[in-house]
Design a protein around this motif. Structure first.
Motif, short mmCIF file in Angstrom:
data_model
loop_
_atom_site.label_atom_id
_atom_site.label_comp_id
_atom_site.label_asym_id
_atom_site.label_seq_id
_atom_site.Cartn_x
_atom_site.Cartn_y
_atom_site.Cartn_z
N TYR A 1 45.29 -17.15 -149.07
CA TYR A 1 45.04 -17.89 -147.72
C TYR A 1 44.47 -19.08 -148.19
N ILE A 2 44.88 -20.00 -147.04
CA ILE A 2 44.37 -21.41 -147.14
C ILE A 2 43.18 -21.79 -145.87
N VAL A 3 42.18 -22.06 -146.17
CA VAL A 3 41.27 -22.67 -145.30
C VAL A 3 40.84 -24.15 -145.57
N THR A 4 41.34 -24.86 -144.60
CA THR A 4 41.22 -26.49 -144.78
C THR A 4 40.89 -27.08 -143.56
N ASN A 5 40.12 -28.22 -143.73
CA ASN A 5 39.86 -29.19 -142.66
C ASN A 5 40.89 -30.09 -142.38
N GLY A 6 40.94 -30.44 -141.07
CA GLY A 6 42.00 -31.51 -140.83
C GLY A 6 42.88 -31.13 -139.55
N LEU A 7 43.73 -32.03 -139.25
CA LEU A 7 44.83 -31.78 -138.02
C LEU A 7 45.91 -30.82 -138.58
N VAL A 8 46.30 -30.20 -137.48
CA VAL A 8 47.30 -29.19 -137.72
C VAL A 8 48.46 -29.76 -137.71
N SER B 1 40.91 -26.14 -139.60
CA SER B 1 39.75 -26.45 -138.77
C SER B 1 40.03 -27.11 -137.20
N GLU B 2 40.81 -27.87 -137.11
CA GLU B 2 41.14 -28.31 -135.68
C GLU B 2 41.63 -27.20 -134.77
N ALA B 3 42.19 -26.40 -135.41
CA ALA B 3 42.73 -24.95 -134.37
C ALA B 3 41.50 -24.22 -134.04
N VAL B 4 40.57 -24.19 -135.07
CA VAL B 4 39.47 -23.13 -134.65
C VAL B 4 38.45 -23.70 -134.24
N GLY B 5 38.17 -24.99 -134.39
CA GLY B 5 37.31 -25.65 -133.61
C GLY B 5 36.03 -25.73 -134.42
N VAL B 6 35.77 -25.30 -135.70
CA VAL B 6 34.90 -25.52 -136.64
C VAL B 6 35.21 -25.99 -138.04
N ALA B 7 34.71 -26.74 -138.91
CA ALA B 7 35.03 -27.14 -140.03
C ALA B 7 34.30 -26.84 -141.27
N LYS B 8 34.76 -26.50 -142.48
CA LYS B 8 33.90 -26.61 -143.71
C LYS B 8 32.74 -27.71 -143.63
N PRO B 9 31.80 -27.46 -144.04
CA PRO B 9 31.30 -26.38 -144.78
C PRO B 9 30.55 -25.35 -143.64
N ASN B 10 30.79 -25.63 -142.70
CA ASN B 10 30.37 -24.17 -141.60
C ASN B 10 30.78 -23.03 -141.92
N GLU C 1 31.42 -20.34 -140.59
CA GLU C 1 32.17 -19.80 -139.38
C GLU C 1 33.39 -19.81 -139.48
N ILE C 2 33.91 -20.77 -140.37
CA ILE C 2 35.70 -20.97 -140.64
C ILE C 2 36.02 -19.92 -141.49
N PHE C 3 34.94 -19.68 -142.27
CA PHE C 3 35.44 -18.37 -143.13
C PHE C 3 35.38 -17.11 -142.57
N ASN C 4 34.12 -17.04 -141.91
CA ASN C 4 33.99 -15.96 -141.10
C ASN C 4 35.27 -15.58 -140.13
N ILE C 5 35.96 -16.69 -139.52
CA ILE C 5 37.08 -16.41 -138.64
C ILE C 5 38.40 -15.89 -139.47
N LEU C 6 38.32 -16.27 -140.77
CA LEU C 6 39.45 -15.69 -141.58
C LEU C 6 39.18 -14.33 -142.06
N LEU C 7 38.02 -13.88 -142.43
CA LEU C 7 37.49 -12.58 -142.82
C LEU C 7 37.91 -11.51 -141.60
N ASN C 8 37.42 -11.98 -140.32
CA ASN C 8 37.52 -11.25 -139.19
C ASN C 8 38.89 -10.96 -138.88
N LYS C 9 39.72 -12.14 -138.64
CA LYS C 9 41.01 -11.93 -138.81
C LYS C 9 41.81 -11.10 -139.65
N THR C 10 41.64 -10.97 -140.72
CA THR C 10 42.37 -10.24 -141.83
C THR C 10 41.56 -8.88 -142.06
N ASN C 11 40.31 -8.57 -141.50
CA ASN C 11 39.97 -7.34 -141.66
C ASN C 11 39.26 -7.38 -143.20
#
Length: 230
Positions: free
Chosen positions: A123-130, A152-161, A163-173
């Motif tokens: 997976y990739i988790v990145t800050n920036g514009l879609v 980050s733009e798509a999920v409304g939160v950016a690293k180092p928060n 929550e952006i990692f939690n979004i991926l973890l929840n999405k992928t179980n």
């Protein structure tokens, strides 16, 4: 790290060669404005641009985040004594050039291919514009190996928060202890992932000293070193 199922990468300066992409984007600006591009321009633009974005994160910005894309070209053109003042067009040309640039960090394709064949989910988790980040990844040679991209733009939160990692973890179980984050930034990638309970591997190609209290699980200078860890 026997229980790892998911490998999370940062994009810029970890898989994507941002400096090479930035050069292509700047060349596109000058081509579009029908002006000569000079090699020294990037050495002027790069720190100026980075400092403006960093100032937003630090709360010391003199212009808003929304104003930076055009403001940076005003400052840049002033610095090189460039008379054109259509900063909006310059920014559009820059973003077009950046979105179409797919240069990879050395060994990026080899390592993602290797990890994919080892049955890891990538997976990739990145800050920036879609509109800038997604095409650069999806049009690159590593696209076929990436299962999902969180921007980050798509999920409304950016690293180092975290929550952006939690979004991926929840999405992928995926459980935090089943994931590892690989990135070049201690403050954004390592801290954010650590706060989410994820293992961390600091990609540090220039062997910079770590003067922070952020202590990643591992440190590497070459992406191929991941073969020894994963």
């Amino acid at each position: 790290m026997e229980n790892i199922k998911a490998i999370i990468f940062d994009a810029d300066d970890t898989l994507i060669d941002h400096k090479a992409c930035e050069k292509q984007a700047l060349m596109n600006v000058f081509k579009g404005l029908k002006q000569e591009y000079k090699e020294e321009y990037q050495n002027i633009f790069r720190p100026l641009d980075r400092n403006l974005w960093d100032s937003v994160a630090k709360g010391t910005n003199i212009v808003s985040k929304e104003e930076i894309p055009e403001y940076r070209f005003k400052k840049f053109f002033d610095e090189i004594d460039f008379k054109i003042t259509d900063y909006q067009k310059a920014n559009i040309l820059f973003q077009e050039g950046l979105a179409n640039s797919t240069a990879l960090i050395q060994n990026a394709k080899e390592i993602v291919e290797y990890l994919s064949h080892k049955q890891y989910l990538l997976y990739i988790v990145t800050n920036g514009l879609v509109k800038l980040q997604k095409p650069r990844i999806m049009n690159s040679e590593i696209a076929e190996y990436i299962s999902d991209i969180i921007i980050s733009e798509a999920v409304g939160v950016a690293k180092p928060n975290p929550e952006i990692f939690n979004i991926l973890l929840n999405k992928t179980n995926t459980k935090p202890e089943e994931a590892v984050m690989i990135g070049d930034s201690l403050e954004k990638d390592m801290k954010g992932a650590m706060d989410a309970g994820i293992y961390t591997i600091w990609y540090n190609p220039d062997n910079k000293s770590n003067h922070t209290n952020i202590q990643p699980s591992y440190q590497i200078e070459n992406l191929l070193e991941l073969k020894e860890i994963l």
